[in-house]
Design a protein around this motif. Structure first.
Motif, short mmCIF file in Angstrom:
data_model
loop_
_atom_site.label_atom_id
_atom_site.label_comp_id
_atom_site.label_asym_id
_atom_site.label_seq_id
_atom_site.Cartn_x
_atom_site.Cartn_y
_atom_site.Cartn_z
N GLU A 156 0.85 -1.19 0.00
CA GLU A 156 0.00 0.00 0.00
C GLU A 156 0.89 1.25 0.00
O GLU A 156 2.10 1.17 0.22
CB GLU A 156 -0.90 0.01 1.24
CG GLU A 156 -0.12 0.01 2.54
CD GLU A 156 -1.01 -0.14 3.78
OE1 GLU A 156 -2.24 -0.14 3.61
OE2 GLU A 156 -0.47 -0.27 4.87
N ILE A 157 0.27 2.38 -0.24
CA ILE A 157 0.94 3.68 -0.16
C ILE A 157 0.27 4.54 0.91
O ILE A 157 0.93 5.24 1.67
CB ILE A 157 0.90 4.39 -1.53
CG1 ILE A 157 1.68 3.56 -2.56
CG2 ILE A 157 1.47 5.81 -1.45
CD1 ILE A 157 1.46 3.99 -4.00
N ASP A 158 -1.05 4.43 0.98
CA ASP A 158 -1.81 5.16 2.01
C ASP A 158 -1.32 4.78 3.40
O ASP A 158 -1.02 3.61 3.67
CB ASP A 158 -3.30 4.81 1.90
CG ASP A 158 -3.92 5.28 0.60
OD1 ASP A 158 -3.39 6.21 -0.02
OD2 ASP A 158 -4.95 4.69 0.20
N GLY A 159 -1.21 5.79 4.28
CA GLY A 159 -0.87 5.53 5.67
C GLY A 159 0.61 5.45 5.97
O GLY A 159 1.00 5.33 7.14
N LEU A 160 1.46 5.52 4.95
CA LEU A 160 2.91 5.43 5.17
C LEU A 160 3.52 6.82 5.38
O LEU A 160 2.99 7.83 4.91
CB LEU A 160 3.59 4.75 3.99
CG LEU A 160 3.17 3.31 3.68
CD1 LEU A 160 3.93 2.81 2.45
CD2 LEU A 160 3.43 2.38 4.87
N THR A 161 4.65 6.84 6.07
CA THR A 161 5.41 8.08 6.26
C THR A 161 6.64 8.06 5.37
O THR A 161 7.38 7.08 5.35
CB THR A 161 5.83 8.23 7.74
OG1 THR A 161 4.65 8.38 8.55
CG2 THR A 161 6.71 9.47 7.94
N PHE A 162 6.83 9.14 4.62
CA PHE A 162 7.94 9.27 3.69
C PHE A 162 8.90 10.35 4.19
O PHE A 162 8.48 11.46 4.51
CB PHE A 162 7.43 9.68 2.31
CG PHE A 162 6.62 8.63 1.61
CD1 PHE A 162 7.14 7.93 0.54
CD2 PHE A 162 5.31 8.34 2.01
CE1 PHE A 162 6.39 6.95 -0.11
CE2 PHE A 162 4.55 7.38 1.37
CZ PHE A 162 5.10 6.67 0.31
#
Length: 313
Positions: A156-162
């Protein structure tokens, strides 16, 4: 043949020209291409196509991955890297060069040092123009690749911290990634850079206007909350004043010790490459390293892109 109107015969100049649904379709298609590459069952669906690779700037990964992607699908490629071997060196205008290439090929993959070159070319060419990086703001297929790599790693990409580190001012990969992330719902984007290389105000305002939570830091310890640690090279060639470059070169150096001290054990390090001294080779054999996977995924991702744009389905 199934044609997807979100992609078919479209220019790929800016990632924002596409919707989240378009990008997710691209990822699904890239998964199919990965499976076909693994099984050695790739269909030569572009065997009647010729792709023009017009790189007015040096490149290794973007150029070679596009060429490989085209040839895996059965297409031929023609083109150049650098202006030296072209009529541009004789004084031919950029517009005339694009018209000439367009008359020979079915799509043009373009890289140029000047911002807006791909958009300008797309207004001249009858065939699709794919931006392989121009100026300091747009490198859409790299952003698509960065997002695809993230989804491959985490599901997934949603909810991750970059955490984006290094040259945030001149890096077109950073700008394009932020544009791409605006289609998703990341938890936070942490911007880590020296003052001289902070993210440009117009990109920051875009991020805020599109609901992205961003935070600016100068201390490398801020990577502690990140799932994706995105490292960028400080790009000497982009600086209008080399004295300014000398002040900031080597500002950040990500190595195994820093990651083991400050990063989550589950964090992954990405880098658009090439690297110089900002990312130590001692990270290569750790679980943090994901930049070689990132580079390798460029082929199936760009196979999917060419297939969708040229109707090779």
């Amino acid at each position: 043949m199934v044609i997807n109107m979100g992609w078919y015969n479209k220019d790929v100049v800016n990632i924002l020209d596409f919707s989240r649904e378009d990008i997710e379709l691209l990822f699904s298609k890239a998964d199919e291409m990965r499976a076909q590459l693994k099984d050695k069952s790739v269909k030569k669906t572009l065997s009647n196509k010729i792709i023009g690779i017009a790189f007015f700037e040096p490149s290794t990964r973007t150029r070679m991955s596009f060429e490989t992607a085209a040839k895996r699908l059965g297409a031929d490629t023609v083109g150049f890297t650098g202006e030296e071997g072209t009529s541009v060196a004789k004084g031919e205008t950029f517009a005339d060069t694009i018209k000439m290439i367009d008359s020979y090929v079915d799509a043009i993959v373009l890289r140029h040092k000047f911002e807006g070159a791909a958009l300008f070319a797309s207004g001249i060419a009858q065939n699709p123009v794919i931006n392989g990086g121009d100026g300091k703001s747009h490198h859409p297929t790299q952003a698509m690749l960065d997002l695809y790599t993230t989804k491959t790693l985490f599901g997934e990409i949603d909810g991750l911290t970059f955490a984006l580190i290094g040259d945030l001012k001149y890096s077109r990969t950073v700008s394009s990634l932020i544009y791409g992330l605006s289609m998703f719902k990341p938890k936070e984007i942490i911007l880590i850079s020296p003052q001289q290389l902070k993210l440009r105000e117009e990109i920051k305002l875009f991020a805020v206007d599109h609901g992205l939570k961003i935070r600016e830091e100068e201390n490398i310890e801020a990577i502690s909350e990140a799932d994706i640690i995105y490292v960028t090279r400080i790009q000497k060639e982009r600086f209008p004043d080399l004295q300014e470059y000398e002040k900031v070169k080597g500002s950040y150096k990500i190595n195994k010790k820093i990651l083991e001290t400050h990063a989550k054990k589950t964090a992954k390090v990405l880098h658009p490459l090439p690297r110089v001294d900002e990312l130590s080779p001692d990270v290569d054999n750790t679980n943090y390293q994901a930049y070689f996977l990132q580079a390798s995924l460029g082929v199936p991702l760009r196979m999917a892109l060419l297939s969708l744009v040229l109707g090779g389905d």
